[in-house]
Design an enzyme around this catalytic site. Structure first.
Site, PDB file in Angstrom:
ATOM      1  N   ASN A 228       0.845  -1.200   0.000  1.00 38.73           N
ATOM      2  CA  ASN A 228       0.000   0.000   0.000  1.00 38.73           C
ATOM      3  C   ASN A 228       0.877   1.245   0.000  1.00 38.73           C
ATOM      4  OD1 ASN A 228       0.526   0.846   2.849  1.00 38.73           O
ATOM      5  ND2 ASN A 228      -0.381  -1.157   3.251  1.00 38.73           N
ATOM      6  N   PRO A 325      -2.554 -12.010  10.685  1.00 38.71           N
ATOM      7  CA  PRO A 325      -2.856 -11.810  12.121  1.00 38.71           C
ATOM      8  C   PRO A 325      -2.966 -10.325  12.421  1.00 38.71           C
ATOM      9  CG  PRO A 325      -0.543 -12.426  11.809  1.00 38.71           C
ATOM     10  CD  PRO A 325      -1.203 -12.533  10.459  1.00 38.71           C
ATOM     11  N   ILE A 327      -1.932  -7.566  14.599  1.00 43.67           N
ATOM     12  CA  ILE A 327      -0.844  -7.377  15.576  1.00 43.67           C
ATOM     13  C   ILE A 327      -1.349  -6.573  16.774  1.00 43.67           C
ATOM     14  CG2 ILE A 327       1.494  -6.455  15.886  1.00 43.67           C
ATOM     15  CD1 ILE A 327       1.698  -6.663  12.724  1.00 43.67           C
ATOM     16  N   PHE A 345      -3.835   3.230  15.125  1.00 41.70           N
ATOM     17  CA  PHE A 345      -4.100   4.254  14.114  1.00 41.70           C
ATOM     18  C   PHE A 345      -5.226   3.764  13.219  1.00 41.70           C
ATOM     19  CE2 PHE A 345      -1.178   7.933  13.496  1.00 41.70           C
ATOM     20  CZ  PHE A 345      -0.561   7.862  14.742  1.00 41.70           C
ATOM     21  N   LYS A 363     -10.709  -3.409  18.839  1.00 47.83           N
ATOM     22  CA  LYS A 363      -9.318  -3.783  19.156  1.00 47.83           C
ATOM     23  C   LYS A 363      -9.035  -3.723  20.653  1.00 47.83           C
ATOM     24  CE  LYS A 363      -7.794  -3.129  14.629  1.00 47.83           C
ATOM     25  NZ  LYS A 363      -6.764  -3.651  13.765  1.00 47.83           N
TER      26      LYS A 363
HETATM   27  O1  C5P Z   1      -7.959  -3.148  11.308  1.00 52.65           O
HETATM   28  P1  C5P Z   1      -7.369  -1.893  10.797  1.00 52.65           P
HETATM   29  O2  C5P Z   1      -6.266  -2.131   9.801  1.00 52.65           O
HETATM   30  O3  C5P Z   1      -8.339  -0.933  10.254  1.00 52.65           O
HETATM   31  O4  C5P Z   1      -6.728  -1.200  12.082  1.00 52.65           O
HETATM   32  C1  C5P Z   1      -5.704  -0.255  12.041  1.00 52.65           C
HETATM   33  C2  C5P Z   1      -4.833  -0.356  13.265  1.00 52.65           C
HETATM   34  O5  C5P Z   1      -4.542  -1.714  13.579  1.00 52.65           O
HETATM   35  C3  C5P Z   1      -3.486   0.288  13.050  1.00 52.65           C
HETATM   36  O6  C5P Z   1      -3.007   0.733  14.315  1.00 52.65           O
HETATM   37  C4  C5P Z   1      -2.646  -0.862  12.537  1.00 52.65           C
HETATM   38  O7  C5P Z   1      -1.265  -0.665  12.754  1.00 52.65           O
HETATM   39  C5  C5P Z   1      -3.176  -2.025  13.348  1.00 52.65           C
HETATM   40  N1  C5P Z   1      -3.154  -3.314  12.651  1.00 52.65           N
HETATM   41  C6  C5P Z   1      -2.320  -4.314  13.073  1.00 52.65           C
HETATM   42  N2  C5P Z   1      -2.335  -5.543  12.451  1.00 52.65           N
HETATM   43  C7  C5P Z   1      -3.154  -5.770  11.414  1.00 52.65           C
HETATM   44  C8  C5P Z   1      -4.005  -4.762  10.957  1.00 52.65           C
HETATM   45  C9  C5P Z   1      -3.980  -3.544  11.589  1.00 52.65           C
HETATM   46  O8  C5P Z   1      -1.550  -4.089  14.026  1.00 52.65           O
HETATM   47  N3  C5P Z   1      -3.140  -6.955  10.834  1.00 52.65           N
END
Ligand code: C5P
Length: 420
Positions: A228, A325, A327, A345, A363
Site C-alpha cells: 500500500n 494476524p 498485531i 491508528f 481492538k
Molecule cells: O484493522 P485496521 O487495519 O483498520 O486497524 C488499524 C490499526 O490496527 C493500526 O493501528 C494498525 O497498525 C493495526 N493493525 C495491526 N495488524 C493488522 C491490521 C492492523 O496491528 N493486521
C-alpha cells in the site's frame, strides 16, 4: 513594513521552527572538524536559532572567523578583551544570553581544561562562568581515536559529565589522520537534531515505546506482491518524538527508505507475519505500543516459488487470500502483566470518527488516532483525531513531526507507568 518575526509569532506553536527563539553560543576549539561547524551554523539558523560563534585561537587555524561571521550573521568573539563589551565582561554577557552553549568541536585539550575548571581564554572562561542551572553545556568531542581512548581523556569526560555537561557522540569511522575508530565529531544534521531533542520535555523518560511503521509487503511470487501507499513518515516521526521525550524506543519498520531516527533501535521486516513475529516477543518489554503501520489485511495463501507467467489463454491467474494476524489486537489482549498501553491508528477514507470509535472497541485499546489515509499517505503533514473513552480531540493540520510530539504529550498524560 511587515516584520517577519511578528508574522512568525502568529503561527500556531506546532509549525514554528524547532529552535525558534533559542539563542545558542557555538564554541569552536581546535580540530579539523571545524569545517563541519560551518554547516552546523547553517543548520541551527535554518532551525530557527540565533547563533553566536566563539572561537579559540587554535580553531582559527582551521576555519576563519570571517566564514563563521558570514554564516551566523554575527561577528565572532575571539577574546576576553573584546572592546565591543562596554563592561569588559564578554564571558558574563555571552553566557547570560545563551539558552545553551554547544562546543563543536570539543578537542581533547578543551575537555581537559573544562575538567580542571581552567579559564585562560574566552571559551573556557564563559563555560566556567555560565549559570549551571539555566545554561546547559553540550560538548561534541572530535579527536584521533587514540586520544579519545586515552585514560586521561576518558577520566576528563567522566568529570565534565559529573559537572553537568552533556556529551554528544562521538561517532566511529574514518578519521582525518587516516586511522579508523571512535572520535569523529557527529555530522552537522546529527548535532542539530541532538540539540532539538535536548530542548524537548522528557515526558517519557524511563519508559519503553514500541512502534510499528510503514506498509507491509505480501509476496505473490518472487517478484510481485501486495502492498500500500504508506510512506512510514508518521510512524518514524512518532519514534523520533518518543526518543526525544526520553523513551527507549524500538521501531519495527515495513519496507520504507527512511533514515532511522537517532537513538532508536530499528528492526526491518517485510510481511505482516514478520512484523507480528518481531512485535510479539518485544511487547512485554515495552510500556507503550503505538501501531502506526498500515498492515495488509490479507496475504496470498501460498506465494509462488516461481514468477507467475501468462499462459496464452488470456485468463489471469487466480490465487487464494488468507487473513493476516492482527498485531495490535493480539498485543492489546495479552495478559495485563505483559501488555503495553496500546495506541492504534485508523487510516480511513470517510467517516473518520465513527470508524475510529468502532476500532477502539473492536481492538480493545485505550486510544485510537484517526487520519484520512488518502490525504496523508506520503505527505509531510497530516491532521489527527484522537478518539478515546472521554471523547474526540482534533490535532489540526501540522507537519507530522509536530503532530507526533503532540501525540507523545497526549500519551504521556494518559499513560501511568507501572509500579516498579
Ligand atoms: O484493522 P485496521 O487495519 O483498520 O486497524 C488499524 C490499526 O490496527 C493500526 O493501528 C494498525 O497498525 C493495526 N493493525 C495491526 N495488524 C493488522 C491490521 C492492523 O496491528 N493486521
Amino acid at each position: 513594513m511587515i516584520n517577519p518575526t511578528a508574522l512568525m509569532e502568529c503561527r500556531p506553536m506546532s509549525t514554528l521552527p524547532d529552535l525558534h527563539l533559542k539563542h545558542i553560543v557555538l564554541g569552536l576549539s581546535g580540530g579539523i572538524a571545524c569545517y563541519k561547524s560551518a554547516e552546523l551554523v547553517r543548520e541551527l539558523v535554518r532551525a530557527g536559532a540565533t547563533v553566536q560563534v566563539v572561537m579559540t585561537e587554535a580553531a582559527t587555524q582551521f576555519i576563519t572567523p570571517v566564514t563563521m561571521q558570514a554564516l551566523s550573521n554575527r561577528s565572532v568573539y575571539l577574546s576576553q578583551w573584546d572592546a565591543r563589551e562596554s563592561n569588559a565582561m564578554a564571558h558574563i554577557n555571552l553566557s547570560r544570553e545563551a539558552d545553551a552553549i554547544l562546543v563543536a568541536p570539543a578537542s581533547a585539550d578543551f575537555i581537559a581544561k573544562l575538567a580542571q575548571g581552567r579559564a585562560d581564554e574566552l571559551l573556557s572562561l564563559l563555560c566556567l562562568a555560565r549559570p549551571v542551572d539555566r545554561c546547559p553545556l553540550l560538548l561534541a568531542p572530535a579527536m584521533n581515536r587514540e586520544m579519545w581512548a586515552h585514560p586521561a581523556t576518558q577520566r576528563n569526560l567522566v568529570q565534565v559529565k559529573t559537572d553537568g555537561a552533556t556529551v554528544l557522540g562521538p561517532a566511529a569511522g574514518d578519521q582525518a589522520c587516516g586511522e579508523i575508530g571512535d572520535g569523529r565529531m557527529l555530522e552537522a544534521d546529527e548535532l542539530r537534531d541532538e540539540l532539538i531533542a535536548f530542548f524537548q520535555p522528557k515526558l517519557l523518560a524511563g519508559r519503553g515505546v514500541l512502534v510499528t511503521a510503514g506498509p507491509t509487503f505480501e509476496a505473490i511470487d518472487p517478484v510481485r506482491g501486495i502492498t500500500n501507499h504508506s510512506s512510514g513518515k508518521m510512524g518514524f516521526a512518532v519514534a523520533r518524538a518518543a526518543a526525544e521525550a526520553g523513551a527507549r524506543v524500538t521501531l519495527v519498520a515495513g519496507p520504507v527508505h527512511l533514515p532511522t531516527p537517532r537513538h532508536v533501535r530499528r528492526i526491518d521486516v517485510s510481511s505482516a507475519q514478520q512484523m507480528y513475529d518481531a512485535v510479539l516477543p518485544l511487547a512485554a518489554q515495552h510500556d507503550i505500543f503505538v501501531a502506526t503501520a498500515a498492515v495488509a489485511d490479507w496475504r496470498p495463501a501460498a506465494a509462488g516459488t516461481h514468477k507467475l507467467k501468462k499462459d496464452g489463454s488470456g485468463r489471469p491467474p487466480t490465487f487464494e487470500l488468507i487473513e493476516n494476524p492482527d498485531i495490535l489486537a493480539t498485543v492489546a489482549r495479552l495478559p495485563p502483566a505483559q501488555r503495553p498501553w496500546c495506541v492504534g491508528f485508523a487510516a480511513e477514507s470517510h467517516d473518520l470518527v465513527r470508524h475510529a470509535r468502532e476500532k477502539l472497541q473492536r481492538k480493545a485499546v485505550p486510544l485510537i488516532v484517526g487520519n484520512l489515509g488518502p490525504a496523508t499517505f506520503g505527505r509531510d503533514d497530516n491532521t489527527l483525531v484522537l478518539v478515546d473513552a472521554a471523547g474526540e480531540h482534533e490535532l489540526p493540520a501540522a507537519p507530522k513531526l509536530a503532530l507526533a510530539r503532540q501525540l507523545v504529550r497526549e500519551i504521556a498524560a494518559r499513560h501511568t507507568p507501572r509500579p516498579t
